[in-house]
Design a protein around this motif. Sequence first.
Motif, PDB file in Angstrom:
ATOM      1  N   SER A 122      37.372  44.019  42.435  1.00 50.64           N
ATOM      2  CA  SER A 122      37.659  44.563  41.108  1.00 50.64           C
ATOM      3  C   SER A 122      36.665  45.666  40.747  1.00 50.64           C
ATOM      4  O   SER A 122      37.052  46.702  40.194  1.00 50.64           O
ATOM      5  N   ILE A 123      35.394  45.443  41.051  1.00 49.28           N
ATOM      6  CA  ILE A 123      34.385  46.467  40.772  1.00 49.28           C
ATOM      7  C   ILE A 123      34.652  47.722  41.594  1.00 49.28           C
ATOM      8  O   ILE A 123      34.541  48.854  41.096  1.00 49.28           O
ATOM      9  N   SER A 140      41.051  45.572  35.748  1.00 50.43           N
ATOM     10  CA  SER A 140      40.030  45.607  36.792  1.00 50.43           C
ATOM     11  C   SER A 140      38.674  45.173  36.238  1.00 50.43           C
ATOM     12  O   SER A 140      37.942  44.415  36.882  1.00 50.43           O
ATOM     13  N   SER A 160      35.429  39.629  42.238  1.00 49.94           N
ATOM     14  CA  SER A 160      34.534  40.524  41.513  1.00 49.94           C
ATOM     15  C   SER A 160      34.247  41.789  42.309  1.00 49.94           C
ATOM     16  O   SER A 160      34.263  42.907  41.767  1.00 49.94           O
ATOM     17  N   SER A 220      36.571  41.741  37.286  1.00 53.57           N
ATOM     18  CA  SER A 220      35.181  41.721  37.742  1.00 53.57           C
ATOM     19  C   SER A 220      34.336  40.771  36.910  1.00 53.57           C
ATOM     20  O   SER A 220      33.497  40.035  37.442  1.00 53.57           O
TER      21      SER A 220
END
Length: 327
Positions: free
Chosen positions: A226-227, A249, A223, A253
């Motif tokens: 991805s964030i 992405s 997460s 997240s």
Amino acid sequence: DVNDNISSFSLYTNEKLSPRSHAWLYLTGASIAGLSSFLVVEDKIDDFVTNDLGDSVDFVFERNGADTFLLVVFSISSISSFLATAFYRHRTLRQLLTKGLCKTSFSLEMVVSVLLFALWCGALRYLFDPSSGVRNGIAVISGGLGGLPGDSYSPGHVWNATLWFSGWLALGLSSYLTGDLIMATPEKKRGAYIYGDECADFPRTNIEPCYYFMAMVFSGALSAFSIEMRKGDACAGNLLSSTSFCVSSLMGSVIGLLCGLFALMGLIIYRLDQMGTFDQWGSQRGKNLLIVDGILSILLFVLNCLNVGFGTSPGGQGTEVGNIFVS
């Protein structure tokens, strides 16, 4: 008795070592490999800058505070994990490592594993972030001049594979040790099990907290990465944010957060069962907990399959080997 003349370095005929003994050994190897790579790369970079680049560059690769922190973490992890591995091979030392401290449920092994887990969480912040400010101990870069960290050309490019793999292995192994100890029963905290010990072989529940803890850690990493990717320049603006790369992405997240939540639920259920909360279910307790454990496991499996399927496909955020690919 056949056990009377057995050496302290041997197990009794009815004993078997805890699986944690192997995890400590693997953590020793990963830590030493990372430490060796750090020292070798530091020396090579110094020679490269001094002999090949000379005065043609205006950046310096001397060890800074972040490098010193990484060096300390690698050293502490190497020494402590090696000592834990050695302690497991001697009966008296193994008992000293795994028994409760000052009549508490916290053993020396638990304290060391939690400390190492915290140190590795802090160390990976520098190892995996190209903009962290670390110089000689960086494992992932944004780009480079002659193969060295410099101008940006490719986000999340693995530059030092040994450091990178060592970091991920150390995080996984330390999370396994912490997860296995932090909610373990007194029987499971022992360094050696007795064959036929019903408390060790047949615990109150089949739920394994260490796996839920590891799932929570790696889901949190997924997460976070991805964030960070979603908020970066690669997904800036309405046009770029609608690409498959940025959509995956966003999905990564969300899935990371959901998987972390489900893993946390598994840990909470395990703790409540240890407290006897579900004893009111009587003979149905074991069956009901098995159903709950199965549902959570299936949810984690399905969500991770979706993330892997979309995230590592062409156009996804994890198509190249990097932090998101591993997490």
